[in-house]
Design a protein around this motif. Structure first.
Motif, short mmCIF file in Angstrom:
data_model
loop_
_atom_site.label_atom_id
_atom_site.label_comp_id
_atom_site.label_asym_id
_atom_site.label_seq_id
_atom_site.Cartn_x
_atom_site.Cartn_y
_atom_site.Cartn_z
N GLY A 43 32.89 82.75 -22.12
CA GLY A 43 33.09 83.41 -23.07
C GLY A 43 34.55 83.65 -23.79
N ILE A 44 35.34 84.54 -22.97
CA ILE A 44 36.79 84.67 -23.15
C ILE A 44 37.58 83.81 -22.13
CG2 ILE A 44 38.81 86.05 -23.16
CD1 ILE A 44 36.85 88.45 -24.14
N LEU A 45 37.01 84.04 -20.88
CA LEU A 45 37.79 82.94 -20.00
C LEU A 45 36.92 81.55 -19.88
CD1 LEU A 45 38.32 85.89 -17.45
CD2 LEU A 45 39.92 84.84 -19.10
N ILE A 46 37.89 80.32 -19.31
CA ILE A 46 37.11 79.28 -18.97
C ILE A 46 37.07 79.30 -17.58
CG2 ILE A 46 39.15 77.87 -18.92
CD1 ILE A 46 35.64 77.06 -20.58
N VAL A 47 37.47 80.10 -16.60
CA VAL A 47 37.73 79.97 -15.18
C VAL A 47 36.20 80.04 -14.61
CG1 VAL A 47 39.82 81.10 -15.20
CG2 VAL A 47 37.75 82.64 -15.01
N TRP A 48 35.36 80.54 -15.12
CA TRP A 48 34.00 80.63 -14.48
C TRP A 48 33.38 79.17 -14.51
CZ3 TRP A 48 34.50 84.82 -12.45
CH2 TRP A 48 35.00 86.10 -13.11
N ASP A 49 33.70 78.41 -15.58
CA ASP A 49 33.27 77.22 -15.79
C ASP A 49 33.92 76.10 -14.84
OD1 ASP A 49 31.52 76.75 -18.11
OD2 ASP A 49 32.99 77.91 -18.99
#
Length: 289
Positions: free
Chosen positions: A205-211
């Protein structure tokens, strides 16, 4: 109840006009820009979503409140750390909501609306589902963790507000540290791509760190081809909203066993039953994705 998204509508309109003007006065052969019928459909889907959510958010609020009442702790809204925790908790919930809405077909039937445009501009951000009902379970745990219902709704709104601005081709890749951590126009263009290497990537959503953490990240490389692997070829809002539900019903009518019915509903978009004599169904092949 204050609704951040409703209050942001004038900002959305102004930004749409400015982006459309930029394509008119500064065209780019590598960018698609706007198409009147497509943008009209996206705006209609967005307005329909706002109308449906007028009633649905009352149900969501009631559900959050019920869970919040039995939460073992209630986190204080006047503590800055509560808001920091909420930011990460909301973004984490959104990641899994988004990911499962790409990998479970009955959920995809709702979310596919957002991917049905073959264009990518700020109007695409407004192409939202008319069946938002499957999102509720993903945020209920936040209420049980002690976040107040109004805080959860606000967090959902600021996430949607942020994501509006990443639906554009007018912004190239940003500074590397930003691209490393944040969801950016470049990352989200990948998410809207129907190129094989881009399918089901960059759910953040806002962060790409989870991906990056859960191995669903792909960088933008090859020119993105927007839309579905099998496009629906219509600008009719009603068909845009319901076409995948109709396809599921057709498959259920043709199903021979309960296993096949389960597969058509709960497995990935494009799943097909195995030929006779095989033990299991073939995996999703992204038909209609």
């Amino acid at each position: 109840m204050f609704d951040l998204i409703l209050h942001a509508i004038p900002v959305f309109v102004i930004c749409l006009v400015l982006e459309a003007a930029s394509f008119y006065f500064l065209p780019d052969d590598d960018e698609l820009g706007y198409e009147v019928r497509d943008s009209r459909t996206s705006l209609t889907m967005g307005l329909g979503n706002v109308f449906i959510n007028i009633g649905w958010k009352l149900v969501v609020l009631a559900a959050f409140a019920a869970v919040y009442l039995i939460a073992p702790v209630h986190l204080p809204a006047d503590n800055p750390l509560t808001w920091v925790a909420l930011f990460f908790a909301d973004d984490f919930a959104y990641y899994w909501y988004h990911r499962t809405h790409h990998t479970i077909r009955i959920f995809w039937a709702s979310h596919v609306v957002h991917h049905s445009s073959e264009y990518y501009n700020l109007s695409t951000a407004l192409r939202q589902t008319w069946t938002p009902f499957t999102s509720l379970p993903y945020w209920l745990p936040l209420a049980f963790l002690g976040f107040s219902p109004w805080m959860i709704l606000l967090a959902q709104s600021w996430s949607l507000l942020y994501q509006f601005f990443i639906h554009t081709e007018r912004v190239e890749k940003l500074w590397k540290p930003i691209e490393l951590v944040m969801n950016t126009p470049s990352h989200h263009r990948v998410h809207h791509g129907s190129n094989q290497q881009y399918l089901d990537k960059n759910y953040g959503g806002i962060l790409i760190v989870w991906d990056r953490l859960f191995r669903s990240f792909a960088p933008e490389g090859e020119r993105v081809r927007y839309g579905l692997t099998k496009n629906i070829e219509t600008f009719n809002p009603a068909r845009v909203a319901t076409h995948e539900y109709a396809a599921i019903l057709r498959d259920l009518r043709a199903a021979r066993t309960w296993g096949e019915r389960w597969g058509y509903v709960a497995k990935g978009p494009g799943w097909q039953p195995a030929p006779e004599g095989s033990l299991d169904g073939r995996p999703a092949v992204s038909v209609g994705r």
